[in-house]
Design a protein around this motif. Structure first.
Motif, PDB file in Angstrom:
ATOM      1  N   VAL A  16      34.423 -40.514 -33.707  1.00  0.00           N
ATOM      2  CA  VAL A  16      34.425 -40.291 -32.262  1.00  0.00           C
ATOM      3  C   VAL A  16      33.078 -39.781 -31.782  1.00  0.00           C
ATOM      4  N   ARG A  17      32.496 -38.826 -32.508  1.00  0.00           N
ATOM      5  CA  ARG A  17      31.235 -38.201 -32.106  1.00  0.00           C
ATOM      6  C   ARG A  17      30.091 -38.714 -32.972  1.00  0.00           C
ATOM      7  N   LYS A  18      29.523 -39.843 -32.598  1.00  0.00           N
ATOM      8  CA  LYS A  18      28.426 -40.452 -33.357  1.00  0.00           C
ATOM      9  C   LYS A  18      27.137 -39.643 -33.231  1.00  0.00           C
ATOM     10  N   ASP A  19      27.064 -38.770 -32.210  1.00  0.00           N
ATOM     11  CA  ASP A  19      25.859 -37.978 -31.982  1.00  0.00           C
ATOM     12  C   ASP A  19      25.788 -36.743 -32.876  1.00  0.00           C
ATOM     13  N   LEU A  20      26.847 -36.441 -33.618  1.00  0.00           N
ATOM     14  CA  LEU A  20      26.874 -35.267 -34.475  1.00  0.00           C
ATOM     15  C   LEU A  20      26.583 -35.637 -35.918  1.00  0.00           C
ATOM     16  N   SER A  21      26.064 -34.665 -36.651  1.00  0.00           N
ATOM     17  CA  SER A  21      25.903 -34.845 -38.098  1.00  0.00           C
ATOM     18  C   SER A  21      26.938 -33.945 -38.780  1.00  0.00           C
ATOM     19  N   PHE A  22      27.366 -34.333 -39.959  1.00  0.00           N
ATOM     20  CA  PHE A  22      28.380 -33.590 -40.701  1.00  0.00           C
ATOM     21  C   PHE A  22      27.788 -33.147 -42.031  1.00  0.00           C
ATOM     22  N   HIS A  23      28.035 -31.881 -42.383  1.00  0.00           N
ATOM     23  CA  HIS A  23      27.378 -31.274 -43.533  1.00  0.00           C
ATOM     24  C   HIS A  23      28.411 -30.712 -44.504  1.00  0.00           C
ATOM     25  N   LYS A  24      28.263 -31.088 -45.772  1.00  0.00           N
ATOM     26  CA  LYS A  24      29.204 -30.649 -46.802  1.00  0.00           C
ATOM     27  C   LYS A  24      28.965 -29.184 -47.157  1.00  0.00           C
ATOM     28  N   PHE A  25      30.017 -28.527 -47.585  1.00  0.00           N
ATOM     29  CA  PHE A  25      29.915 -27.142 -48.022  1.00  0.00           C
ATOM     30  C   PHE A  25      29.092 -27.079 -49.313  1.00  0.00           C
ATOM     31  N   PRO A  26      28.258 -26.038 -49.453  1.00  0.00           N
ATOM     32  CA  PRO A  26      27.404 -25.921 -50.657  1.00  0.00           C
ATOM     33  C   PRO A  26      28.211 -25.412 -51.856  1.00  0.00           C
ATOM     34  N   LEU A  27      29.029 -26.275 -52.426  1.00  0.00           N
ATOM     35  CA  LEU A  27      29.969 -25.881 -53.477  1.00  0.00           C
ATOM     36  C   LEU A  27      29.293 -25.338 -54.731  1.00  0.00           C
ATOM     37  N   LYS A  28      28.066 -25.755 -55.005  1.00  0.00           N
ATOM     38  CA  LYS A  28      27.377 -25.324 -56.225  1.00  0.00           C
ATOM     39  C   LYS A  28      26.576 -24.042 -56.042  1.00  0.00           C
ATOM     40  N   GLU A  29      26.505 -23.538 -54.821  1.00  0.00           N
ATOM     41  CA  GLU A  29      25.760 -22.308 -54.533  1.00  0.00           C
ATOM     42  C   GLU A  29      26.763 -21.241 -54.090  1.00  0.00           C
ATOM     43  N   THR A  52      33.686 -30.732 -44.620  1.00  0.00           N
ATOM     44  CA  THR A  52      32.424 -30.730 -43.885  1.00  0.00           C
ATOM     45  C   THR A  52      32.505 -29.856 -42.634  1.00  0.00           C
ATOM     46  N   LEU A  53      31.339 -29.501 -42.127  1.00  0.00           N
ATOM     47  CA  LEU A  53      31.209 -28.842 -40.830  1.00  0.00           C
ATOM     48  C   LEU A  53      30.283 -29.695 -39.985  1.00  0.00           C
ATOM     49  N   CYS A  54      30.595 -29.807 -38.699  1.00  0.00           N
ATOM     50  CA  CYS A  54      29.744 -30.608 -37.829  1.00  0.00           C
ATOM     51  C   CYS A  54      28.547 -29.790 -37.346  1.00  0.00           C
ATOM     52  N   SER A  55      27.558 -30.459 -36.832  1.00  0.00           N
ATOM     53  CA  SER A  55      26.307 -29.827 -36.411  1.00  0.00           C
ATOM     54  C   SER A  55      26.478 -28.875 -35.232  1.00  0.00           C
ATOM     55  N   LEU A  56      27.627 -28.913 -34.555  1.00  0.00           N
ATOM     56  CA  LEU A  56      27.875 -27.992 -33.447  1.00  0.00           C
ATOM     57  C   LEU A  56      27.950 -26.540 -33.906  1.00  0.00           C
ATOM     58  N   HIS A  57      28.191 -26.316 -35.191  1.00  0.00           N
ATOM     59  CA  HIS A  57      28.374 -24.964 -35.713  1.00  0.00           C
ATOM     60  C   HIS A  57      27.082 -24.343 -36.244  1.00  0.00           C
ATOM     61  N   PHE A  58      25.980 -25.030 -36.038  1.00  0.00           N
ATOM     62  CA  PHE A  58      24.683 -24.536 -36.488  1.00  0.00           C
ATOM     63  C   PHE A  58      23.739 -24.401 -35.303  1.00  0.00           C
ATOM     64  N   LYS A  59      22.813 -23.443 -35.411  1.00  0.00           N
ATOM     65  CA  LYS A  59      21.799 -23.278 -34.372  1.00  0.00           C
ATOM     66  C   LYS A  59      20.745 -24.368 -34.516  1.00  0.00           C
ATOM     67  N   GLU A  60      20.019 -24.626 -33.447  1.00  0.00           N
ATOM     68  CA  GLU A  60      18.941 -25.619 -33.477  1.00  0.00           C
ATOM     69  C   GLU A  60      17.885 -25.249 -34.528  1.00  0.00           C
ATOM     70  N   THR A  61      17.682 -23.949 -34.737  1.00  0.00           N
ATOM     71  CA  THR A  61      16.686 -23.483 -35.711  1.00  0.00           C
ATOM     72  C   THR A  61      17.127 -23.695 -37.161  1.00  0.00           C
ATOM     73  N   ASP A  62      18.372 -24.085 -37.382  1.00  0.00           N
ATOM     74  CA  ASP A  62      18.872 -24.367 -38.731  1.00  0.00           C
ATOM     75  C   ASP A  62      18.510 -25.775 -39.200  1.00  0.00           C
TER      76      ASP A  62
END
Length: 99
Positions: A16-29, A52-62
């Protein structure tokens, strides 16, 4: 493959949201993983390799821009901090009493 965001009360999905990026949890860290899980604030949440978490949950500086592709990439040190949590899940700051 469709990604769904694991963030509290987030309904974002990659179909639905093609403008977002999705990021996997850092399972090995382990330390970073604990920070991410704590930030999500979901009771008994245990991320899997497909969580995953979408890019809405991160600041622009991330994010940084990749040199070759120009895509926004998540920094290795990034921890999600942007959530629309109900009041009972937010951290309460106690005011100090004056004696």
């Amino acid at each position: 493959m469709v990604n769904f965001c694991s963030g509290f009360d987030c309904t974002s999905s990659s179909d639905v949201r093609k403008d977002l990026s999705f990021h996997k949890f850092p399972l090995k860290e382990k330390e970073r993983l604990q920070q991410w899980v704590h930030a999500v604030r979901r009771k008994d949440f245990k991320p899997t390799s497909s969580s995953t978490l979408c890019s809405l949950h991160f600041k622009e500086t991330d994010f940084y821009s990749a040199v070759v592709s120009g895509k926004k990439m998540l920094k290795k040190s990034a921890v999600p901090t942007v959530f629309n949590l109900p009041i009972h899940l937010t951290t309460k700051i106690k005011e100090r009493r004056i004696l």
